[in-house]
Design an enzyme around this catalytic site. Structure first.
Site, mmCIF file in Angstrom:
data_model
loop_
_atom_site.group_PDB
_atom_site.id
_atom_site.type_symbol
_atom_site.label_atom_id
_atom_site.label_comp_id
_atom_site.label_asym_id
_atom_site.label_seq_id
_atom_site.Cartn_x
_atom_site.Cartn_y
_atom_site.Cartn_z
ATOM 1 N N LEU A 1 0.831 -1.204 0.000
ATOM 2 C CA LEU A 1 0.000 0.000 0.000
ATOM 3 C C LEU A 1 0.872 1.262 0.000
ATOM 4 O O LEU A 1 2.059 1.199 0.322
ATOM 5 C CB LEU A 1 -0.925 -0.026 1.216
ATOM 6 C CG LEU A 1 -1.879 -1.243 1.227
ATOM 7 C CD1 LEU A 1 -2.443 -1.492 2.619
ATOM 8 C CD2 LEU A 1 -3.003 -1.036 0.223
ATOM 9 N N PRO A 2 0.294 2.404 -0.368
ATOM 10 C CA PRO A 2 1.127 3.597 -0.518
ATOM 11 C C PRO A 2 1.729 4.150 0.769
ATOM 12 O O PRO A 2 2.858 4.645 0.760
ATOM 13 C CB PRO A 2 0.156 4.619 -1.138
ATOM 14 C CG PRO A 2 -0.919 3.802 -1.770
ATOM 15 C CD PRO A 2 -1.065 2.600 -0.882
ATOM 16 N N THR B 1 6.204 0.474 2.697
ATOM 17 C CA THR B 1 7.172 1.312 3.408
ATOM 18 C C THR B 1 6.381 2.119 4.421
ATOM 19 O O THR B 1 5.647 3.044 4.065
ATOM 20 C CB THR B 1 7.920 2.240 2.438
ATOM 21 O OG1 THR B 1 8.579 1.452 1.448
ATOM 22 C CG2 THR B 1 8.960 3.074 3.189
ATOM 23 N N LYS C 1 14.391 -0.245 5.309
ATOM 24 C CA LYS C 1 13.913 0.294 4.032
ATOM 25 C C LYS C 1 14.028 1.809 4.012
ATOM 26 O O LYS C 1 14.445 2.402 2.997
ATOM 27 C CB LYS C 1 12.456 -0.119 3.799
ATOM 28 C CG LYS C 1 11.798 0.552 2.603
ATOM 29 C CD LYS C 1 12.545 0.260 1.300
ATOM 30 C CE LYS C 1 12.073 1.174 0.164
ATOM 31 N NZ LYS C 1 10.679 0.991 -0.216
ATOM 32 N N LYS D 1 6.633 11.509 1.486
ATOM 33 C CA LYS D 1 6.077 10.651 2.541
ATOM 34 C C LYS D 1 7.198 9.904 3.251
ATOM 35 O O LYS D 1 7.261 9.866 4.488
ATOM 36 C CB LYS D 1 5.070 9.674 1.934
ATOM 37 C CG LYS D 1 4.426 8.711 2.937
ATOM 38 C CD LYS D 1 5.154 7.374 3.052
ATOM 39 C CE LYS D 1 5.035 6.554 1.785
ATOM 40 N NZ LYS D 1 5.649 5.189 1.958
#
Length: 302
Positions: A65-66, A95, A168, A236
């Site tokens: 997912l974003p 992430t 990450k 983000k």
């Protein structure tokens, strides 16, 4: 792993879902975007009508997912977490924020185990099964799910739950710095009389070489700046990094400079602009071109 649920079939999730189907797994897939869902069905997945249906009755649920807010919406508001059965494993490929995955693991039904395993390697890595997956969580659970995840690429066990997200974000931290620096280096060389093709050859054959130089410079040369990842997503991740940086207790000027470079690009071209618009901003301000003739096949098509 016989039955897999997959939620989030976008730029990265769609190709990953297709690889699992191609490896013989029965995948029940869900996405709010009908076109993305149709593409996964065309690849061999079975469509379900909701996130909770995707989670019901599977041995492993994967989410791609974003952003953290989407993870919470899918797993909590849409009921996917509650729909998981005892003995199943939820692997979040997003992430995200370490604290979120830890909290949701504590809220999971009895007998459900959770792994955070965000991925790196871009769309071509997702298509070709050459991603790197950073897995955080119980070592035994990681080993249980490793054969499935290795259909997607190399799995690196990073430590306790949440450390996959940390690793990450660190790799993205270095990418952000590298991408901004590459654009500046190309501009300095070209403006001082070096042919762009010769400059790139020298960079990739020297201490200046990097994944960014080899993988991402062609997107600058082609002039599309890699629309597979937006400046909004870059910002983000830079915001999530800011939360981790506070634990260091020291000034991190390189990361701050990268954050400034991506923020300026987003202010100039909009949050939906491609990630390497950091290079476009320099080109526009310096009135120079970093176009280079060549067969620059977009990496998401390779």
């Amino acid at each position: 792993m016989e039955t897999v649920g997959f939620i989030g079939l976008g730029t990265m999730g769609g190709p990953m879902c297709a690889r699992l189907v191609g490896a013989g797994h029965a995948v029940q897939a869900f996405d709010l975007n009908p076109e993305a869902l149709e593409a996964s069905v065309a690849a061999g997945a079975s469509a379900v009508g909701s996130a909770s249906e995707a989670a019901a009755g599977v041995e492993v649920l994967l989410t791609s997912l974003p952003a953290p807010a989407h993870v919470e919406a899918v797993m909590c508001d849409s009921g996917a977490l509650a729909a998981l059965s005892a003995g199943s494993i939820w692997v979040d490929l997003t992430t995200s924020r370490p604290e979120l995955i830890q909290r949701l693991a504590n809220e999971a039904p009895p007998g459900v185990t959770v792994i955070d395993s965000p991925v790196t390697g871009a769309v071509d890595g997702a298509r070709n099964g050459t991603l790197t997956l950073f897995a955080g969580g119980d070592a035994e659970t990681i080993e249980r799910v490793r054969p499935l995840l290795e259909r997607l690429g190399r799995v690196i066990a990073c430590g306790d739950l949440g450390t996959g997200c940390v690793v990450k974000l660190v790799t993205n931290q270095l990418w952000f710095v590298g991408a901004a620096a590459l654009a500046e280096g190309l501009a300095v060389g070209v403006r001082n009389g070096v042919e762009l093709s010769e400059l790139w050859e020298a960079i990739t054959a020297s201490v200046g070489d990097s994944f960014v130089a080899r993988h991402d410079a062609p997107s600058i040369f082609a002039g599309h700046y890699d629309p597979s990842f937006s400046l909004e997503l870059c910002l983000k991740d830079l915001g999530l990094l800011a939360e981790l940086e506070s634990a260091v207790g020291a000034d991190l000027p390189m990361t701050a400079a990268a954050r400034s470079a991506f923020t300026r690009a987003a202010q100039r071209y909009g949050a939906d602009a491609p990630e390497l618009s950091v290079a476009r901003r320099i080109e526009d301000d310096a009135d120079l071109s970093l176009r280079l003739e060549g067969d620059w096949v977009p990496h998401w098509e390779s």
